[in-house]
Write a protein that holds these residues in place. Structure first.
Motif, short mmCIF file in Angstrom:
data_model
loop_
_atom_site.label_atom_id
_atom_site.label_comp_id
_atom_site.label_asym_id
_atom_site.label_seq_id
_atom_site.Cartn_x
_atom_site.Cartn_y
_atom_site.Cartn_z
N LEU A 125 0.76 -1.18 0.00
CA LEU A 125 -0.10 0.01 -0.03
C LEU A 125 1.04 1.24 -0.04
CD1 LEU A 125 -2.76 -1.19 2.53
CD2 LEU A 125 -3.24 -0.73 0.03
N GLN A 126 1.91 1.15 0.83
CA GLN A 126 2.95 2.61 0.84
C GLN A 126 3.43 2.58 -0.69
OE1 GLN A 126 5.56 1.43 4.02
NE2 GLN A 126 4.15 2.40 5.61
N SER A 127 3.99 1.53 -1.21
CA SER A 127 4.32 1.38 -2.70
C SER A 127 3.57 2.25 -3.64
CB SER A 127 4.82 0.29 -3.31
OG SER A 127 5.27 0.34 -4.51
N VAL A 128 2.20 1.66 -3.62
CA VAL A 128 1.02 2.09 -4.49
C VAL A 128 0.83 3.78 -4.14
CG1 VAL A 128 -1.42 2.28 -4.92
CG2 VAL A 128 -0.10 -0.11 -4.83
N GLU A 129 0.73 3.94 -2.75
CA GLU A 129 0.67 5.48 -2.55
C GLU A 129 1.97 6.42 -3.02
OE1 GLU A 129 0.03 8.33 1.68
OE2 GLU A 129 0.67 6.20 1.84
N GLN A 130 3.24 5.73 -2.78
CA GLN A 130 4.34 6.63 -3.47
C GLN A 130 4.29 7.02 -4.95
OE1 GLN A 130 8.00 4.72 -2.11
NE2 GLN A 130 9.16 6.15 -3.21
N GLN A 131 3.95 5.77 -5.64
CA GLN A 131 3.85 5.81 -7.00
C GLN A 131 2.52 6.94 -7.34
OE1 GLN A 131 3.04 1.97 -8.58
NE2 GLN A 131 4.97 1.52 -7.89
N LEU A 132 1.48 6.95 -6.58
CA LEU A 132 0.31 7.73 -6.92
C LEU A 132 0.92 9.34 -6.57
CD1 LEU A 132 -2.83 6.16 -5.50
CD2 LEU A 132 -2.07 6.50 -7.90
#
Length: 249
Positions: A125-132
């Motif tokens: 989830l943190q990875s997705v948030e960072q990409q967004l």
């Protein structure tokens, strides 16, 4: 007495099997994380449960990058081992790879849209948030750039319109000045009507008044030389002597 080797076989009890899967999955993900941190290795781990639920782990680089790297390595290794004739099996393998890549991309699109987030752990989830966040920063930067370019273009158009307006005003003033000069020239070239000659009027006389046998009177003469019509008095002293004698008789 040491612990004996545990025989690996399918666990028949469903509940025990699910508990063991959860524990072993957690331990496997932990080991993958440890080896990636301790050895600075790129690790990608994919696990599907019996119900088809996906569990995955990847290092700081995304899962797609690691899979693409694996495909390139596999393809290069095949080229090194020697060319082989293309068969239906090779096409089937390539098709399955492409299908897998499409599935991964579609899953990422759903994640970016906020869908199917239940299987993701905290790290994912943190990875997705960072990409967004990175995508939002790029979008905002590009939006601000486009806005500044639009404002600059509008300023250029405004200056061009202002220059055109000034040129038109200058040309209009020149046309008005030219028209005025032409009108003055026409008035000067037109012939003037002839003026009538001045008319002279004879002097106007007024009756003389006689009192006690002596002459007292005056002659009033109109002077039209200055066109004012003023009357001038002529005294009796200006009359000739013979006129006195004629009047006294």
């Amino acid at each position: 007495m040491g612990r004996g080797r545990v025989q690996l076989k399918r666990i028949e009890n469903k509940i025990s099997r699910q508990v063991t899967f959860s524990k072993r999955r957690t331990g496997l993900l932990k080991k993958a994380h440890e080896i990636s941190v301790l050895c600075e290795a790129d690790v990608a781990l994919i696990v599907f449960s019996t119900k088809g639920k996906l569990f995955e782990y990847s290092t700081h680089s995304s899962m797609e990058a690691i899979l693409e790297r694996y495909e390139r390595y596999s393809y290069a290794e095949k080229l090194l081992t020697g060319p082989e004739a293309e068969t239906q099996g090779s096409w089937t393998l390539e098709s399955s790879k492409l299908r897998t890549k499409i599935d991964v991309l579609e899953k990422n699109i759903r994640h970016y849209g906020g869908e199917d987030l239940e299987p993701l752990n905290l790290r994912e989830l943190q990875s997705v948030e960072q990409q967004l966040d990175t995508a939002l920063k790029r979008i905002r930067t590009r939006k601000n750039q486009v806005m500044h370019e639009s404002i600059s273009e509008l300023h250029k158009k405004e200056r061009a319109l202002q220059e055109q307006n000034n040129a038109l005003n200058k040309k209009l003033k020149e046309n008005e000045k030219t028209t005025e000069q032409q009108n003055v020239g026409l008035l000067l070239t037109q012939p003037q009507p002839p003026q009538p000659p001045p008319t002279t009027q004879p002097p106007c006389s007024v009756p003389l008044a006689l009192e006690s046998g002596s002459f007292q009177g005056a002659t009033v003469v109109r002077d039209d030389s200055d066109h004012s019509g003023r009357m001038h008095n002529v005294s009796a002293a200006m009359m000739p002597p013979w006129l006195y004698r004629h009047i006294n008789q």
